[in-house]
Motif scaffolding. Structure first.
Motif, mmCIF file in Angstrom:
data_model
loop_
_atom_site.group_PDB
_atom_site.id
_atom_site.type_symbol
_atom_site.label_atom_id
_atom_site.label_comp_id
_atom_site.label_asym_id
_atom_site.label_seq_id
_atom_site.Cartn_x
_atom_site.Cartn_y
_atom_site.Cartn_z
ATOM 1 N N ARG A 4 17.359 -1.730 -6.593
ATOM 2 C CA ARG A 4 18.305 -0.875 -5.893
ATOM 3 C C ARG A 4 18.513 -1.453 -4.501
ATOM 4 O O ARG A 4 17.591 -1.995 -3.906
ATOM 5 C CB ARG A 4 17.810 0.563 -5.849
ATOM 6 N N ARG A 6 18.815 -1.901 -0.568
ATOM 7 C CA ARG A 6 18.144 -1.288 0.580
ATOM 8 C C ARG A 6 19.171 -0.528 1.393
ATOM 9 O O ARG A 6 20.291 -0.978 1.572
ATOM 10 C CB ARG A 6 17.511 -2.354 1.479
ATOM 11 N N ALA A 21 9.390 6.318 4.344
ATOM 12 C CA ALA A 21 8.994 7.034 3.136
ATOM 13 C C ALA A 21 10.197 7.289 2.247
ATOM 14 O O ALA A 21 10.093 7.262 1.025
ATOM 15 C CB ALA A 21 8.306 8.340 3.503
ATOM 16 N N ASP A 22 11.360 7.522 2.835
ATOM 17 C CA ASP A 22 12.575 7.743 2.068
ATOM 18 C C ASP A 22 13.085 6.445 1.449
ATOM 19 O O ASP A 22 13.614 6.442 0.353
ATOM 20 C CB ASP A 22 13.653 8.364 2.962
ATOM 21 N N PHE A 24 11.234 3.741 0.598
ATOM 22 C CA PHE A 24 10.282 3.194 -0.359
ATOM 23 C C PHE A 24 9.912 4.267 -1.369
ATOM 24 O O PHE A 24 9.107 5.134 -1.091
ATOM 25 C CB PHE A 24 9.036 2.687 0.375
ATOM 26 N N LYS A 25 10.529 4.234 -2.513
ATOM 27 C CA LYS A 25 10.246 5.202 -3.561
ATOM 28 C C LYS A 25 9.525 4.460 -4.689
ATOM 29 O O LYS A 25 10.145 3.830 -5.528
ATOM 30 C CB LYS A 25 11.528 5.831 -4.064
ATOM 31 N N PRO A 26 8.178 4.535 -4.689
ATOM 32 C CA PRO A 26 7.407 3.770 -5.666
ATOM 33 C C PRO A 26 7.467 4.368 -7.068
ATOM 34 O O PRO A 26 7.792 5.536 -7.247
ATOM 35 C CB PRO A 26 5.986 3.842 -5.120
ATOM 36 N N ILE A 27 7.136 3.541 -8.038
ATOM 37 C CA ILE A 27 6.967 3.986 -9.413
ATOM 38 C C ILE A 27 5.505 3.777 -9.777
ATOM 39 O O ILE A 27 4.803 2.998 -9.137
ATOM 40 C CB ILE A 27 7.880 3.206 -10.385
ATOM 41 N N TYR A 89 3.068 3.094 4.468
ATOM 42 C CA TYR A 89 3.823 3.715 3.387
ATOM 43 C C TYR A 89 3.558 3.035 2.067
ATOM 44 O O TYR A 89 4.133 3.379 1.053
ATOM 45 C CB TYR A 89 5.315 3.784 3.701
#
Length: 91
Positions: A4, A6, A21-22, A24-27, A89
């Motif tokens: 996705r 940046r 934090a917004d 970097f959305k980890p899986i 983060y």
């Protein structure tokens, strides 16, 4: 593998950590590694409290992709973010 794009930091962010934090959305990822590699990683993490397992795996994966033909700028950014992060983060 899809990436996705940046996003830039919104001007409404009161603190950088809040915005990171917004971005970097980890899986969740479950991997099998050798016991020797696990022990070495645990030893490294114990002596380097600024690093987390997630941060190490993010940096290592991004570096692997960069060295093996990954030309997406988001991969480069992920690598640099993992190396030079000041807000934790990568928890």
């Amino acid at each position: 593998m899809t990436t996705r794009p940046r996003r830039s930091l919104p001007s409404t962010c009161s603190e950088v950590g809040e915005c990171l934090a917004d971005l970097f959305k980890p899986i969740q990822l479950q991997v099998k590694i050798s016991e020797d590699l696990h022990n070495a990683l645990q030893s490294y993490l114990e002596s380097n409290p600024g690093w987390s397992q997630t941060r190490v795996f993010s940096a290592a994966t991004a570096l692997f992709l960069m060295q093996n033909g990954g030309s997406d700028h988001s991969i480069n950014r992920t690598y640099l973010d993992a190396l030079f992060v000041y807000e934790d983060y990568f928890v």
